[in-house]
Motif scaffolding. Structure first.
Motif, PDB file in Angstrom:
ATOM      1  N   GLU A  16       0.823  -1.209   0.000  1.00 49.60           N
ATOM      2  CA  GLU A  16       0.000   0.000   0.000  1.00 49.60           C
ATOM      3  C   GLU A  16       0.858   1.261   0.000  1.00 49.60           C
ATOM      4  OE1 GLU A  16      -3.510   2.431   0.324  1.00 49.60           O
ATOM      5  OE2 GLU A  16      -3.249   0.331  -0.216  1.00 49.60           O
ATOM      6  N   PHE A  17       1.888   1.278   0.842  1.00 53.04           N
ATOM      7  CA  PHE A  17       2.707   2.485   0.959  1.00 53.04           C
ATOM      8  C   PHE A  17       3.930   2.460   0.039  1.00 53.04           C
ATOM      9  CE2 PHE A  17       0.002   2.713   4.610  1.00 53.04           C
ATOM     10  CZ  PHE A  17      -0.248   4.073   4.729  1.00 53.04           C
ATOM     11  N   GLY A  22       6.345   5.208  -4.153  1.00 55.88           N
ATOM     12  CA  GLY A  22       7.061   4.875  -5.373  1.00 55.88           C
ATOM     13  C   GLY A  22       6.902   5.861  -6.502  1.00 55.88           C
ATOM     14  N   TRP A  23       5.964   6.815  -6.360  1.00 61.01           N
ATOM     15  CA  TRP A  23       5.802   7.812  -7.433  1.00 61.01           C
ATOM     16  C   TRP A  23       5.533   9.219  -6.903  1.00 61.01           C
ATOM     17  CZ3 TRP A  23       1.293  10.690  -8.486  1.00 61.01           C
ATOM     18  CH2 TRP A  23       0.189  10.368  -7.685  1.00 61.01           C
ATOM     19  N   PHE A  24       4.914   9.319  -5.718  1.00 64.93           N
ATOM     20  CA  PHE A  24       4.479  10.624  -5.221  1.00 64.93           C
ATOM     21  C   PHE A  24       5.665  11.499  -4.827  1.00 64.93           C
ATOM     22  CE2 PHE A  24       2.241  13.436  -2.144  1.00 64.93           C
ATOM     23  CZ  PHE A  24       1.231  13.885  -2.986  1.00 64.93           C
ATOM     24  N   VAL A  25       6.722  10.897  -4.285  1.00 71.75           N
ATOM     25  CA  VAL A  25       7.890  11.667  -3.841  1.00 71.75           C
ATOM     26  C   VAL A  25       8.581  12.345  -5.014  1.00 71.75           C
ATOM     27  CG1 VAL A  25      10.163  11.511  -2.746  1.00 71.75           C
ATOM     28  CG2 VAL A  25       8.248  10.196  -1.819  1.00 71.75           C
ATOM     29  N   MET A 109      -6.914   7.124  -2.637  1.00 71.37           N
ATOM     30  CA  MET A 109      -7.084   7.640  -1.274  1.00 71.37           C
ATOM     31  C   MET A 109      -8.061   6.822  -0.426  1.00 71.37           C
ATOM     32  SD  MET A 109      -4.840   9.939  -0.964  1.00 71.37           S
ATOM     33  CE  MET A 109      -5.261  10.766   0.583  1.00 71.37           C
ATOM     34  N   PRO A 110      -9.153   6.295  -0.992  1.00 68.12           N
ATOM     35  CA  PRO A 110     -10.025   5.446  -0.153  1.00 68.12           C
ATOM     36  C   PRO A 110      -9.336   4.175   0.337  1.00 68.12           C
ATOM     37  CG  PRO A 110     -11.189   6.183  -2.115  1.00 68.12           C
ATOM     38  CD  PRO A 110      -9.749   6.550  -2.306  1.00 68.12           C
ATOM     39  N   THR A 111      -8.308   3.706  -0.385  1.00 71.88           N
ATOM     40  CA  THR A 111      -7.646   2.467   0.026  1.00 71.88           C
ATOM     41  C   THR A 111      -6.894   2.634   1.336  1.00 71.88           C
ATOM     42  OG1 THR A 111      -5.572   2.863  -1.207  1.00 71.88           O
ATOM     43  CG2 THR A 111      -7.392   1.817  -2.404  1.00 71.88           C
ATOM     44  N   THR A 138       5.413   1.942   6.469  1.00 70.74           N
ATOM     45  CA  THR A 138       6.553   2.866   6.460  1.00 70.74           C
ATOM     46  C   THR A 138       7.771   2.219   5.817  1.00 70.74           C
ATOM     47  OG1 THR A 138       5.732   3.911   8.483  1.00 70.74           O
ATOM     48  CG2 THR A 138       8.028   4.307   7.902  1.00 70.74           C
ATOM     49  N   ILE A 139       7.975   0.938   6.096  1.00 65.27           N
ATOM     50  CA  ILE A 139       9.082   0.212   5.468  1.00 65.27           C
ATOM     51  C   ILE A 139       8.893   0.176   3.944  1.00 65.27           C
ATOM     52  CG2 ILE A 139      10.182  -2.053   5.233  1.00 65.27           C
ATOM     53  CD1 ILE A 139       9.539  -2.512   8.212  1.00 65.27           C
TER      54      ILE A 139
END
Length: 412
Positions: A16-17, A22-25, A109-111, A138-139
């Motif tokens: 999930e994170f 993987g793309w937002f940063v 965002m709902p996920t 976080t990992i």
């Protein structure tokens, strides 16, 4: 909880994170270098997170909670996200890219709430069990940054010029497809709400908790939460492009220091919260925002790179001391009647309205200090969120009256 279920939930949270990190940063860097987007356009792309946060309660509250199993909706949304990510990977201009990223954020965002729902449904004591599962998220975010910087080197100067950052969308598309399929194997999580009971839009969005704003302290906290999202937006939108522009090597991997510090300070928060109280904890968080941006303003990629690294490492204090302690305070003030509604209201106000305003402001200010060839006057740009965060700090310090929270109400 069996070992199999624990493994399933941990992998779910990791993916999930990993997908988000993987793309937002690197989004701002990608748009600027590869799609020739302006700073205002970049801020518009980042603001899709806010629109997703605003729309998410409708999907979760009115659909997932009432009609379909959470794990099935999670799977459908991530499979949809995989398709959208692949089209984003193929995009060649911002006009084509924007509707895709908007649709993706509405699906993604709902996920964030759904993975929590699936997890909590399998736990006998969430207060003790959830943190072990959530830490894998976080990992996942950290691993995504390390993969980009140290395995594929997509954020290196040469790779950026060659357009290699677009591969982050392909990587995330594959991860989304895997999580989408994997979600259907997760433990069944049927709807929890009573279908016979009508739920209004006001309740779904948490707006029935607006009565809490009659309390002066909660009102001041609420306003501070919205306002602090303006400097927060500067961090999300500008940090990776800033580090790349000033010549820092492996900027995406370096930024994972922020997530590592988040884990560390989350462990320290209960001690600090109980020892110094809510007001000083919040003030420490806002002071960290101010210090971070000043370090960014006056540091560099040479002898003063330690200032940039310190600024990134302050993420744990910035986020945990303000937002996590704020969630504890909200839970304390809401009582049993408005527990869920109050948390929903704060989320809507911060990641929805606050961040939407923040990205807009960040885009305007950043765009105003372009020096040529898309270079920026970063020293001036970073002074703005530093000053704004300090202004919010003063407002909160002057008008928020300290109040004691019983230790039994503190669960992290």
């Amino acid at each position: 909880m069996s070992k199999l279920v624990r493994f399933q939930l941990s992998l779910m949270m990791f993916l999930e994170f990993f997908i988000w990190g993987g793309w937002f940063v690197t989004l701002g860097t990608y748009l600027g270098y590869n799609l020739d987007a302006t700073d205002v356009q970049i801020s518009t792309a980042f603001s899709t997170q806010s629109w997703g946060a605003i729309i998410a309660p409708f999907i979760v509250g009115m659909i997932a909670d009432r009609f379909f199993n959470a794990e099935k909706i999670l799977g459908i949304l991530h499979l949809t996200g995989a398709i959208l990510m692949y089209f984003m990977y193929q995009s060649t201009d911002f006009t084509e890219f924007y509707p895709l990223v908007l649709a993706y954020m509405i699906a993604y965002m709902p996920t964030l709430a759904l993975v929590n729902s699936v997890s909590f449904a399998q736990m006998k004591d969430p207060a003790k069990e959830f943190s072990f599962i959530r830490v894998f998220g976080t990992i996942g975010w950290i691993i995504a940054g390390l993969v980009i910087s140290y395995i594929f080197f997509w954020d290196s100067p040469e790779s950026r010029q060659e357009g290699m950052l677009k591969n982050t969308f392909l990587m995330v598309s594959i991860a989304s497809a895997f999580l989408g399929i994997f979600s259907f194997t997760l433990p069944k999580t049927p709807p929890s709400a009573d279908k016979s009971k009508k739920v209004s839009v006001v309740e779904t969005l948490g707006l029935d908790a607006l009565g809490l704003l009659k309390d002066r302290n909660f009102l001041m906290f609420f306003l501070a939460s919205v306002l602090i999202c303006i400097p927060l937006a500067f961090y999300y939108q500008n940090t990776n492009p800033f580090l790349s522009e000033v010549g820092v090597e492996n900027p995406t991997g370096l930024m994972t220091i922020g997530q590592a510090s988040e884990v560390l300070f989350l462990l320290l928060l209960p001690f600090f919260f109980k020892r110094f109280g809510f007001k000083l904890t919040i003030i420490a968080g806002m002071l960290a925002w101010t210090l971070r941006y000043l370090l960014f303003a006056y540091g560099n990629s040479g002898e003063l790179i330690f200032m940039l690294i310190t600024g990134i490492a302050l993420h744990g204090i910035c986020y945990d001391f303000f937002f996590v302690s704020g969630q504890i305070y909200t839970d304390f003030k809401a009582g049993s009647k408005y527990k869920s509604s109050a948390q929903g209201l704060i989320t809507l106000a911060t990641y929805g309205v606050g961040m939407l305003i923040g990205f807009y402001v960040a885009g305007l200010i950043t765009n105003a200090y372009v020096t040529g060839d898309k270079m920026h006057e970063w020293e001036t740009i970073w002074v703005y969120p530093a000053a704004f965060a300090f202004g919010v700090l003063l407002l909160f310090a002057l008008f928020f009256r300290n109040e004691k929270i019983d230790k039994k109400d503190i669960e992290i």
